[in-house]
Structure formats: C-alpha cells, structure tokens
Design a protein around this motif. Structure first.
Motif, PDB file in Angstrom:
ATOM      1  N   SER A  31      39.672  28.398  30.456  1.00  0.00           N
ATOM      2  CA  SER A  31      39.842  27.003  30.878  1.00  0.00           C
ATOM      3  C   SER A  31      38.525  26.385  31.323  1.00  0.00           C
ATOM      4  O   SER A  31      38.318  25.176  31.198  1.00  0.00           O
ATOM      5  CB  SER A  31      40.870  26.926  32.012  1.00  0.00           C
ATOM      6  OG  SER A  31      40.476  27.738  33.117  1.00  0.00           O
ATOM      7  N   ASN A 101      42.151  31.530  33.364  1.00  0.00           N
ATOM      8  CA  ASN A 101      41.523  30.756  34.442  1.00  0.00           C
ATOM      9  C   ASN A 101      40.483  31.566  35.218  1.00  0.00           C
ATOM     10  O   ASN A 101      40.052  31.150  36.299  1.00  0.00           O
ATOM     11  CB  ASN A 101      42.589  30.240  35.410  1.00  0.00           C
ATOM     12  CG  ASN A 101      43.243  31.367  36.216  1.00  0.00           C
ATOM     13  OD1 ASN A 101      43.268  32.522  35.781  1.00  0.00           O
ATOM     14  ND2 ASN A 101      43.772  31.040  37.382  1.00  0.00           N
ATOM     15  N   GLU A 104      37.072  29.745  35.699  1.00  0.00           N
ATOM     16  CA  GLU A 104      37.314  28.536  36.479  1.00  0.00           C
ATOM     17  C   GLU A 104      37.527  28.861  37.956  1.00  0.00           C
ATOM     18  O   GLU A 104      36.939  28.233  38.845  1.00  0.00           O
ATOM     19  CB  GLU A 104      38.534  27.801  35.932  1.00  0.00           C
ATOM     20  CG  GLU A 104      38.864  26.515  36.678  1.00  0.00           C
ATOM     21  CD  GLU A 104      40.085  25.814  36.121  1.00  0.00           C
ATOM     22  OE1 GLU A 104      40.312  24.645  36.487  1.00  0.00           O
ATOM     23  OE2 GLU A 104      40.816  26.435  35.315  1.00  0.00           O
ATOM     24  N   THR A 208      43.788  34.860  39.925  1.00  0.00           N
ATOM     25  CA  THR A 208      43.365  35.228  38.583  1.00  0.00           C
ATOM     26  C   THR A 208      43.140  36.735  38.531  1.00  0.00           C
ATOM     27  O   THR A 208      42.903  37.357  39.567  1.00  0.00           O
ATOM     28  CB  THR A 208      42.084  34.470  38.185  1.00  0.00           C
ATOM     29  OG1 THR A 208      41.826  34.673  36.788  1.00  0.00           O
ATOM     30  CG2 THR A 208      40.883  34.925  39.008  1.00  0.00           C
TER      31      THR A 208
END
Length: 292
Positions: A31, A101, A104, A208
């Motif tokens: 992402s 993710n 990110e 994550t």
C-alpha cells in the motif's frame, strides 16, 4: 531537485525460484508505494535473472544487478546497504513476505517516533520440513527509554526484527561497527541489532505482520550435522566476545549502564545463535531432525 524514494528495499538473491517471484509480487502490491527495490544477484543459475529482468522492465521501481561473481550472502547484504541513499532501508529475503500494509505501517511509526531507529511488525514463523509448525510473536510495544527498556528489548528480540524498517544512517553506522569484529553472516542479524535494542530504539506495531519461512535443512550424517554447528558456535562466540569487549571500552554512561551492558552482552552471547546447551539438545533430538 527531484526527491528520491523514501524507502530502499535491498534483496540479496541466489537461486530464488518461485518464492522469489512471489516475494517480488508481495512488494509490488504494498500500500506504501514510495520505494525502490534493489536486487543484487549472486550469479544465480536458475530462473532468477529472468524473473527479475521481466519485472524490472515493467516496473522502474525494481532494479536488477547481476554480480560479476558470487560474493557470498553477507557481502551481498552489505553491498545493498551501501548502495541505499534513501531515508529508510529494509532488507528482504526472497523466501519471506509481509502484509500489504507492512511498509505503510512501519514508515508511519518512524515518522512519528523520530528517536527510534528500527520499526518492526508482528512475526509469524512458518517452519517447513518433516514437522510443520507456525508460531506468532507480537511486536514490541513502545518500551520507553532507559535501561529497563533496553533490557526488555534485548531479552525479547526476534531474529526477524532484522528485516524491519531501519533509518538508513543508523543501520549503516551499526554495520560498519559490527563488521570490524564480527564478519559472519550466521548470527549477524542479532549482532547488528544489539546496540539498537540496548538503547531502546526499537518500536513495533501489531497492525501488520512479517512472515518468516524456516526451511528445515537435512544433513547426511550426525558428524556432518554436529561439526557444522560446533564450528559455527566457536566462531560466533570468539568474535561476538571481541565485538562486545571493544564496544564496552567505548561505552559511556554511569555504573548502572555498564553493569547492565555486561550482563546483557554475556546473556546475548550465551543465548543467541548456538549455545553449548543448545548443541546438547540438538544431539538428543538428532534422529528427528536429520535424514539419514
């Protein structure tokens, strides 16, 4: 002046095969997209060069470099780090993968916590071989500062935190410092992390995950198995002790910090990688871990 990508992802590779293809795709769909992937190939003999070149032609964020010779895994790791010019850096092994993710979430952590040098996620270890196992390890909470934070970070560290997101300048300094005394790939992940852990400069998120594949290696004989482990243990203990002795001489702080350093350095040497106790356990379990 055009700004470069914020994150460099360094991929040392040798004969990655289909897992390499999957790993590249895992990175491509992150992402967080402001990254560059450097692939340094140690002269692979399988389809690795073709896989890398095909993706590099489609996506300019992926750069493929074929080494002129096989320089060994650890030198390849170092060459990738040296080539990085971005704010953040991350190593990625071809057989590991993460949630979409991952970048990110970790970039956000280091952006928010400017006094931390390493951001990590939850670790899921997937062991393959004769016995399939899965183990989950939570990411460290914000441990705060001071000696107690360092103690908890050192004691609770997972090897895969090495594959978290680093401030590039911080890991470059650690790399040069460690390699003066400890030139080995085996145990190098823990050695490179020690200073960051001891100073309580690691932060984590359980939003994550990093997925670590552990591929069980088969040995032809007990002698082969144990001699490999014993030689590794001797080299590790000698050079790890040299590194900690040199670092101890440069350590500032007061009496309490030096005492904590001595205790954790001794514990680290005896509990990370291979200890004599672990070798004895290995021998006892030899029949279940070695294919005759």
């Amino acid at each position: 002046m055009q700004r470069g990508p914020r994150v460099t992802i360094g991929m040392p590779i040798y004969n990655g095969g289909d897992m390499f293809r999957d790993c590249l795709e895992n990175l491509r769909v992150q992402s967080f997209q402001d990254f560059k992937v450097l692939i340094f190939d140690n002269v692979s003999t399988d389809e690795t060069p073709q896989i890398a070149r095909e993706l590099a032609e489609r996506d300019p964020r992926f750069e493929y470099h074929l080494n002129s010779e096989n320089i060994g895994s650890w030198r390849n790791f170092g060459a990738l780090l040296e080539a990085a010019q971005s704010e953040y850096f991350i190593w990625r092994a071809y057989d590991d993968y993460t949630d979409a993710n991952f970048l990110e979430e970790l970039v956000a952590l280091l952006d928010e916590h400017q006094d931390f040098d390493l951001a990590v996620g939850r670790v899921t270890s997937l062991r393959t071989g004769r016995k399939q196992t899965t183990r989950h390890t939570a990411a460290p909470k914000n441990l705060g500062r001071g000696l107690w934070a360092g103690y908890r970070a050192v004691k609770g560290a997972h090897a895969s935190w090495f594959y978290g997101l680093w401030r590039t300048q911080a890991i470059k300094i650690a790399w040069q410092e460690v390699l003066r005394s400890y030139p080995h790939s085996w145990g190098g992940d823990f050695m490179l992390m020690f200073d960051t852990l001891f100073r309580g400069r690691v932060v984590g998120s359980n939003k994550t995950s990093f997925y670590q594949r552990i591929i069980q290696r088969d040995y032809k004989s007990q002698d082969d198995y144990l001699s490999n482990r014993i030689s590794t243990l001797i080299a590790y203990r000698q050079d790890a002790q040299r590194y900690f002795n040199e670092k101890r001489q440069r350590l500032g702080g007061g009496w309490a910090e030096r005492q904590m350093f001595d205790y954790l350095a001794h514990w680290y040497i005896d509990h990370r990688v291979y200890s004599a106790r672990k070798l004895r356990r290995m021998k006892a379990k030899f029949r279940s871990t070695v294919v005759s």
